[in-house]
Design a protein around this motif. Structure first.
Motif, short mmCIF file in Angstrom:
data_model
loop_
_atom_site.label_atom_id
_atom_site.label_comp_id
_atom_site.label_asym_id
_atom_site.label_seq_id
_atom_site.Cartn_x
_atom_site.Cartn_y
_atom_site.Cartn_z
N GLY A 249 0.81 -1.22 0.00
CA GLY A 249 0.00 0.00 0.00
C GLY A 249 0.84 1.26 0.00
O GLY A 249 0.57 2.21 -0.75
N ALA A 250 1.90 1.27 0.85
CA ALA A 250 2.77 2.46 0.88
C ALA A 250 3.50 2.64 -0.43
O ALA A 250 3.67 3.76 -0.92
CB ALA A 250 3.77 2.32 2.04
N ARG A 251 3.92 1.53 -1.03
CA ARG A 251 4.60 1.61 -2.33
C ARG A 251 3.67 2.16 -3.40
O ARG A 251 4.07 2.99 -4.23
CB ARG A 251 5.10 0.22 -2.73
N ALA A 252 2.40 1.73 -3.38
CA ALA A 252 1.44 2.21 -4.38
C ALA A 252 1.16 3.70 -4.18
O ALA A 252 1.08 4.46 -5.16
CB ALA A 252 0.14 1.41 -4.28
N ARG A 253 1.05 4.14 -2.91
CA ARG A 253 0.83 5.56 -2.67
C ARG A 253 2.01 6.41 -3.12
O ARG A 253 1.85 7.52 -3.64
CB ARG A 253 0.54 5.79 -1.18
N GLN A 254 3.21 5.89 -2.91
CA GLN A 254 4.40 6.62 -3.35
C GLN A 254 4.44 6.77 -4.87
O GLN A 254 4.75 7.84 -5.40
CB GLN A 254 5.64 5.90 -2.85
N LEU A 255 4.12 5.68 -5.59
CA LEU A 255 4.11 5.75 -7.05
C LEU A 255 3.02 6.69 -7.55
O LEU A 255 3.22 7.43 -8.53
CB LEU A 255 3.90 4.34 -7.63
N GLN A 256 1.87 6.69 -6.88
CA GLN A 256 0.78 7.57 -7.29
C GLN A 256 1.15 9.04 -7.07
O GLN A 256 0.88 9.89 -7.92
CB GLN A 256 -0.48 7.23 -6.51
N ALA A 257 1.77 9.34 -5.93
CA ALA A 257 2.19 10.72 -5.68
C ALA A 257 3.24 11.17 -6.70
O ALA A 257 3.19 12.30 -7.20
CB ALA A 257 2.75 10.84 -4.25
N ARG A 258 4.17 10.29 -7.03
CA ARG A 258 5.18 10.64 -8.03
C ARG A 258 4.54 10.88 -9.39
O ARG A 258 4.93 11.80 -10.12
CB ARG A 258 6.21 9.51 -8.11
N ARG A 259 3.55 10.07 -9.73
CA ARG A 259 2.87 10.24 -11.01
C ARG A 259 2.09 11.55 -11.05
O ARG A 259 2.09 12.26 -12.07
CB ARG A 259 1.91 9.06 -11.24
N LEU A 260 1.46 11.93 -9.94
CA LEU A 260 0.71 13.18 -9.90
C LEU A 260 1.65 14.39 -10.03
O LEU A 260 1.33 15.35 -10.74
CB LEU A 260 -0.08 13.27 -8.59
N TRP A 261 2.79 14.32 -9.37
CA TRP A 261 3.76 15.41 -9.50
C TRP A 261 4.28 15.53 -10.93
O TRP A 261 4.50 16.64 -11.44
CB TRP A 261 4.92 15.20 -8.54
N THR A 262 4.46 14.40 -11.58
CA THR A 262 4.91 14.43 -12.98
C THR A 262 3.86 15.08 -13.87
O THR A 262 4.18 15.91 -14.73
CB THR A 262 5.22 13.01 -13.46
N TYR A 263 2.59 14.71 -13.68
CA TYR A 263 1.53 15.30 -14.47
C TYR A 263 1.42 16.81 -14.21
O TYR A 263 1.23 17.61 -15.14
CB TYR A 263 0.19 14.63 -14.14
N ALA A 264 1.52 17.20 -12.94
CA ALA A 264 1.41 18.63 -12.61
C ALA A 264 2.54 19.43 -13.23
O ALA A 264 2.33 20.52 -13.78
CB ALA A 264 1.40 18.80 -11.08
N LEU A 265 3.75 18.90 -13.17
CA LEU A 265 4.89 19.61 -13.76
C LEU A 265 4.76 19.72 -15.28
O LEU A 265 5.02 20.77 -15.87
CB LEU A 265 6.18 18.89 -13.38
N THR A 266 4.31 18.64 -15.91
CA THR A 266 4.13 18.66 -17.36
C THR A 266 3.06 19.67 -17.76
O THR A 266 3.22 20.44 -18.72
CB THR A 266 3.76 17.27 -17.87
N PHE A 267 1.93 19.67 -17.03
CA PHE A 267 0.85 20.61 -17.34
C PHE A 267 1.31 22.06 -17.14
O PHE A 267 0.96 22.94 -17.93
CB PHE A 267 -0.35 20.31 -16.45
N SER A 268 2.09 22.32 -16.09
CA SER A 268 2.57 23.68 -15.86
C SER A 268 3.49 24.14 -16.99
O SER A 268 3.39 25.29 -17.44
CB SER A 268 3.30 23.74 -14.52
#
Length: 264
Positions: A82-101
């Motif tokens: 569960g912690a590993r999945a949350r970490q990957l999801q947070a990293r993916r969200l940061w990547t999307y946010a940076l790309t969109f910006s």
């Protein structure tokens, strides 16, 4: 545990007992008897309870005995899925946010550059109003009619001069270069350039022609970089033609009102 150790040490004890017996058989072998010393090595091997006293845990033989013991299998470290999945999801969200910006910033920069390079078709009246509201936005495509008798070239300057009118506002146009062959007084024309304020040096170069003295004495003039002419002499941008037609109707309505008032 003691019985297991005894079984492992039995061969060593037998060899040690044989060596001790050979040593005692010699006449010059000194006898070892000291107070508080551990029991002799020739103790009966059947006495298993005495083995801990013969080889105490603090002796040098204890690590060798413990090293030969079997070790149980180590359990693998459990992974928190569960912690590993949350970490990957947070990293993916940061990547999307940076790309969109980055994309949004690039779009904003392109739109600002595009807006700065936009050139609108305006009449002299619109150009004066826009320039008065924001002098930094001074690039236009000016459309209108060439005022008859306004074309001139001052003797002390290589710049051609003519006046563009929308029937309400007259604006002096200065252009350095040869005019197109289809350029005619009284016909429509489109010029591209900048609205600039008059300076003392420019006023000295302006001709003193009496036609449209108001345009030559105004605070601003139009510095043309290009004079556009089409094969059709009636060519005029749609928005400029609509503005001129509107001004013409206003002038005609005003003249009709004045004429009616005089007749009454």
């Amino acid at each position: 545990m003691a019985s297991r150790f005894a079984l492992r040490l039995r061969p060593h004890l037998l060899r040690s007992a044989a060596a001790a017996s050979a040593a005692l058989a010699r006449p010059s072998a000194p006898s070892i008897s000291a107070a508080g010393s551990p029991p002799p090595i020739l103790a009966p091997i059947s006495d298993l309870h005495a083995l801990p006293r013969v080889f105490p845990p603090s002796s040098a033989a204890a690590p060798r005995l413990l090293s030969t013991a079997r070790r149980g299998p180590t359990r693998p470290k459990q992974v928190d899925i569960g912690a590993r999945a949350r970490q990957l999801q947070a990293r993916r969200l940061w990547t999307y946010a940076l790309t969109f910006s980055c994309i949004a910033g690039f779009i904003v920069i392109v739109l600002n550059q595009f807006q700065d390079q936009l050139v609108f078709y305006v009449t002299p009246t619109d150009a004066m109003e826009k320039y008065s509201a924001n002098p930094t936005k001074n690039k236009f495509r000016l459309g209108g009619l060439v005022l008859e008798g306004s074309v001139a070239q001052p003797a002390s300057s290589p710049v051609m001069e003519f006046v563009i009118t929308d029937l309400i506002t007259d604006m002096l146009v200065r252009y350095q270069g040869s005019l197109p062959d289809l350029f005619r007084e009284g016909h429509s024309v489109v010029v591209e350039g900048f609205v600039k304020p008059f300076t003392d040096d420019v006023r000295k170069e302006v001709s003193s022609k009496s036609v449209s003295g108001k345009a030559r004495s105004a605070e601003c003039y139009f510095a043309a970089t290009e004079v556009l002419a089409k094969h059709d002499e009636k060519y005029m941008p749609q928005e400029v033609a609509a503005a001129i037609e509107k001004n013409k109707k206003m002038i005609e309505a005003g003249e009709t009102t004045v004429a009616g008032a005089k007749a009454s």
